[in-house]
Design an enzyme around this catalytic site. Structure first.
Site, PDB file in Angstrom:
ATOM      1  N   HIS A 265     -23.258  14.709  -6.685  1.00  0.00           N
ATOM      2  CA  HIS A 265     -24.433  15.057  -7.475  1.00  0.00           C
ATOM      3  C   HIS A 265     -25.671  14.910  -6.610  1.00  0.00           C
ATOM      4  O   HIS A 265     -25.738  14.002  -5.770  1.00  0.00           O
ATOM      5  CB  HIS A 265     -24.542  14.145  -8.712  1.00  0.00           C
ATOM      6  CG  HIS A 265     -25.424  14.723  -9.767  1.00  0.00           C
ATOM      7  ND1 HIS A 265     -26.794  14.584  -9.734  1.00  0.00           N
ATOM      8  CD2 HIS A 265     -25.143  15.483 -10.856  1.00  0.00           C
ATOM      9  CE1 HIS A 265     -27.316  15.214 -10.772  1.00  0.00           C
ATOM     10  NE2 HIS A 265     -26.333  15.776 -11.459  1.00  0.00           N
ATOM     11  N   ASP A 319     -19.079  17.017 -15.101  1.00  0.00           N
ATOM     12  CA  ASP A 319     -18.143  18.135 -15.257  1.00  0.00           C
ATOM     13  C   ASP A 319     -16.688  17.727 -15.069  1.00  0.00           C
ATOM     14  O   ASP A 319     -15.793  18.428 -15.537  1.00  0.00           O
ATOM     15  CB  ASP A 319     -18.485  19.256 -14.275  1.00  0.00           C
ATOM     16  CG  ASP A 319     -19.737  19.998 -14.710  1.00  0.00           C
ATOM     17  OD1 ASP A 319     -19.878  20.227 -15.913  1.00  0.00           O
ATOM     18  OD2 ASP A 319     -20.572  20.315 -13.852  1.00  0.00           O
TER      19      ASP A 319
HETATM   20  N1  CMC Z   1     -16.470  17.319  -2.533  1.00  0.00           N
HETATM   21  C1  CMC Z   1     -16.442  17.018  -1.219  1.00  0.00           C
HETATM   22  N2  CMC Z   1     -17.552  16.782  -0.484  1.00  0.00           N
HETATM   23  C2  CMC Z   1     -18.729  16.855  -1.130  1.00  0.00           C
HETATM   24  C3  CMC Z   1     -18.809  17.141  -2.487  1.00  0.00           C
HETATM   25  C4  CMC Z   1     -17.615  17.383  -3.196  1.00  0.00           C
HETATM   26  N3  CMC Z   1     -17.637  17.695  -4.497  1.00  0.00           N
HETATM   27  N4  CMC Z   1     -20.098  17.143  -2.853  1.00  0.00           N
HETATM   28  C5  CMC Z   1     -20.800  16.882  -1.761  1.00  0.00           C
HETATM   29  N5  CMC Z   1     -19.979  16.707  -0.710  1.00  0.00           N
HETATM   30  C6  CMC Z   1     -20.356  16.423   0.688  1.00  0.00           C
HETATM   31  C7  CMC Z   1     -20.794  17.733   1.343  1.00  0.00           C
HETATM   32  O1  CMC Z   1     -19.729  18.407   1.926  1.00  0.00           O
HETATM   33  C8  CMC Z   1     -21.800  17.226   2.353  1.00  0.00           C
HETATM   34  O2  CMC Z   1     -21.090  16.691   3.426  1.00  0.00           O
HETATM   35  P1  CMC Z   1     -21.657  16.757   4.946  1.00  0.00           P
HETATM   36  O3  CMC Z   1     -22.920  15.935   4.912  1.00  0.00           O
HETATM   37  O4  CMC Z   1     -20.575  16.151   5.751  1.00  0.00           O
HETATM   38  O5  CMC Z   1     -21.917  18.201   5.228  1.00  0.00           O
HETATM   39  C9  CMC Z   1     -22.481  16.065   1.623  1.00  0.00           C
HETATM   40  O6  CMC Z   1     -21.522  15.595   0.664  1.00  0.00           O
HETATM   41  C10 CMC Z   1     -23.739  16.479   0.897  1.00  0.00           C
HETATM   42  O7  CMC Z   1     -23.432  17.579   0.035  1.00  0.00           O
HETATM   43  P2  CMC Z   1     -24.479  18.679  -0.412  1.00  0.00           P
HETATM   44  O8  CMC Z   1     -23.750  19.767  -1.091  1.00  0.00           O
HETATM   45  O9  CMC Z   1     -25.345  19.046   0.745  1.00  0.00           O
HETATM   46  O10 CMC Z   1     -25.367  17.802  -1.363  1.00  0.00           O
HETATM   47  P3  CMC Z   1     -26.188  18.319  -2.605  1.00  0.00           P
HETATM   48  O11 CMC Z   1     -27.080  17.240  -3.041  1.00  0.00           O
HETATM   49  O12 CMC Z   1     -26.783  19.634  -2.316  1.00  0.00           O
HETATM   50  O13 CMC Z   1     -24.947  18.514  -3.604  1.00  0.00           O
HETATM   51  C11 CMC Z   1     -23.752  19.234  -5.418  1.00  0.00           C
HETATM   52  C12 CMC Z   1     -24.904  18.360  -4.934  1.00  0.00           C
HETATM   53  C13 CMC Z   1     -23.548  18.945  -6.914  1.00  0.00           C
HETATM   54  C14 CMC Z   1     -24.123  20.707  -5.247  1.00  0.00           C
HETATM   55  C15 CMC Z   1     -22.451  18.909  -4.657  1.00  0.00           C
HETATM   56  O14 CMC Z   1     -22.092  17.554  -4.785  1.00  0.00           O
HETATM   57  C16 CMC Z   1     -21.305  19.825  -5.068  1.00  0.00           C
HETATM   58  O15 CMC Z   1     -21.237  20.971  -4.622  1.00  0.00           O
HETATM   59  N6  CMC Z   1     -20.376  19.312  -5.955  1.00  0.00           N
HETATM   60  C17 CMC Z   1     -19.310  20.140  -6.462  1.00  0.00           C
HETATM   61  C18 CMC Z   1     -19.816  21.031  -7.590  1.00  0.00           C
HETATM   62  C19 CMC Z   1     -20.074  20.267  -8.857  1.00  0.00           C
HETATM   63  O16 CMC Z   1     -19.266  19.471  -9.302  1.00  0.00           O
HETATM   64  N7  CMC Z   1     -21.220  20.561  -9.495  1.00  0.00           N
HETATM   65  C20 CMC Z   1     -21.613  19.941 -10.752  1.00  0.00           C
HETATM   66  C21 CMC Z   1     -22.787  19.045 -10.579  1.00  0.00           C
HETATM   67  S1  CMC Z   1     -23.106  17.960 -11.972  1.00  0.00           S
HETATM   68  C22 CMC Z   1     -23.392  18.948 -13.347  1.00  0.00           C
HETATM   69  C23 CMC Z   1     -24.409  20.006 -13.177  1.00  0.00           C
HETATM   70  O17 CMC Z   1     -25.502  19.781 -12.693  1.00  0.00           O
HETATM   71  O18 CMC Z   1     -24.113  21.146 -13.552  1.00  0.00           O
END
Ligand code: CMC
Length: 382
Positions: A265, A319
């Site tokens: 998140h 989720d």
């Molecule tokens: N599985 C594996 N690695 C992850 C995940 C995950 N679900 N989420 C983040 N990471 C890793 C990512 O690969 C990155 O690693 P590195 O620094 O080595 O490149 C690091 O953590 C930071 O990730 P990011 O995507 O740059 O961080 P963010 O703050 O932009 O991400 C997020 C937030 C929700 C987009 C992300 O955690 C994600 O894509 N999660 C999966 C999708 C998901 O479940 N979304 C629902 C969010 S909650 C409800 C809502 O808001 O709708």
């Protein structure tokens, strides 16, 4: 973050930008706290109803009994949709993706609302109620249409969750299932400046209308990084298929640097409090329905993820366990994200009305990275 010559700060993904203020929801991502207007989410999930939560978000206080009765009556009076909307649902291709359908039908509703461009607070309040009340009718009856079943009109004697399930299934839901959906609606109702809320705010800040803002928000919620993640979780569970495959599928994905949907998140680096509640809830529902397989597979995924990336704050989000909860309620997978939308409308319209009370056009800058001084060459000479 880097600084542009003129002063504004480049902040990709706006991760370090506070875009405005709000009285609606408070999130402490380090401690795993979520409050709606100061009331913690756990208390609301245990003791409140979705309608009472809506009152709280829209009025920034809990209602007296008569006030809640008043809002409930207003919502129920708006469950039905204008007659041409039933024809529009009939015209939708049966294989259409429900989030596309919802976005289109909510947008179409605007054409039947005589107050669509009346931006007075009173008219916006009435439109907020209409949007909230009519969305379940659209979703449930599109589902009936695609299954070749006759439409079911809304039942104004029921609350939003029970009314939705009755329209969807053509028969009254059990109290347990209606309450399960009610709790999911409470937990998803608002969450600060998440992507879809922010998208709605950008639209309303141009002094466009509430329907346009909600249409924008639905399109934004659909993405798998946002509300679409609950459906992606279910597809992951389907792909895994059996407990014996959990380890290899999850480790394989992590090794390929693929994200595991339902984890991580932008704000929470501690356990998402909505997931805390839903985990217990999903387990109870799975026990009640005698289908523990998905819950047990989910727990195993969580265990592997905790060991692999938990220390980096990549933990289950709302989720993850909402997927198994919706499954236990008997919802088809492609209705999971529409359920999120049905609830989050409360937050979207609340934030839009809050924005309009002290509006400033939302219009950030971008850092130009292209060339300068490029000579224009006529097309035949290139
Ligand atoms: N599985 C594996 N690695 C992850 C995940 C995950 N679900 N989420 C983040 N990471 C890793 C990512 O690969 C990155 O690693 P590195 O620094 O080595 O490149 C690091 O953590 C930071 O990730 P990011 O995507 O740059 O961080 P963010 O703050 O932009 O991400 C997020 C937030 C929700 C987009 C992300 O955690 C994600 O894509 N999660 C999966 C999708 C998901 O479940 N979304 C629902 C969010 S909650 C409800 C809502 O808001 O709708």
């Amino acid at each position: 973050m880097t600084t542009m010559p003129s002063g504004p700060v480049l902040d990709k993904g706006l991760a370090n930008t506070i875009a405005s203020d709000s009285r609606m929801s408070f999130i402490d991502g380090q401690q795993g706290i979520l409050e709606y207007v100061g009331v913690d989410i756990d208390s609301l999930a245990r003791h409140s109803t979705f309608e009472e939560t809506v009152f709280l978000l829209w009025n920034c206080r809990l209602p007296k009994k008569s006030e809640l009765d008043g809002l409930v009556a207003q919502i129920r009076a708006e469950y039905d949709i204008p007659a041409p909307m039933w024809d529009l649902i009939r015209a939708v291709p049966k294989d259409a993706v429900p989030m596309h359908v919802l976005r289109t039908l909510v947008s179409a509703l605007s054409m039947f609302d005589p107050e669509v461009d009346d931006a007075s607070p009173e008219a916006n309040q009435r439109k907020a109620v209409r949007l909230l009340a009519k969305t379940p009718t659209l979703i449930a009856n599109f589902d009936r249409h695609r299954k070749g079943k006759p439409f079911v009109k809304p039942d104004a004697s029921l609350d939003m969750a029970a009314n939705f399930l009755k329209m969807l299934n053509g028969e009254p839901a059990t109290a347990t299932m209606a309450r399960a959906l009610d709790v999911c609606l409470i937990l998803h109702a608002d969450h600060g400046f998440n992507a879809s809320t922010f998208a709605a705010l950008v639209t309303i800040s141009t002094l466009s209308d509430l329907y346009s803002a909600i249409t924008t928000a639905i399109g934004t919620l659909k993405g798998p990084l946002h509300g679409g993640a609950n459906e992606a979780v279910m597809h992951l569970l389907d792909e895994i298929g059996d407990m014996s495959n959990v380890e290899s599928v999850i480790r394989g994905r992590l090794e390929r640097k693929e994200k595991i949907m339902g984890f991580g998140h932008r704000v929470y680096k501690a356990y998402d409090p909505r997931a805390t509640y839903l985990k217990t809830f999903a387990k109870k529902l799975a026990e009640d329905t005698g289908n523990l397989k998905l819950y047990e597979m989910s727990s195993k995924i969580e265990e592997i993820m905790a060991a692999a990336v938990g220390a980096r704050g990549i933990l289950p989000n709302v989720d993850f366990y909402s997927a198994t909860t919706y499954y236990s309620i008997g919802l088809q997978v492609d209705l999971f994200t529409p359920m999120f939308a049905m609830s989050r409308i409360a937050g979207w319209v609340g934030h839009c009305i809050e924005q309009l009370a002290d509006n400033k056009l939302i219009r950030p800058r971008c850092e130009y990275t292209g060339p300068h001084g490029v000579k224009y060459v006529p097309i035949d000479d290139r």
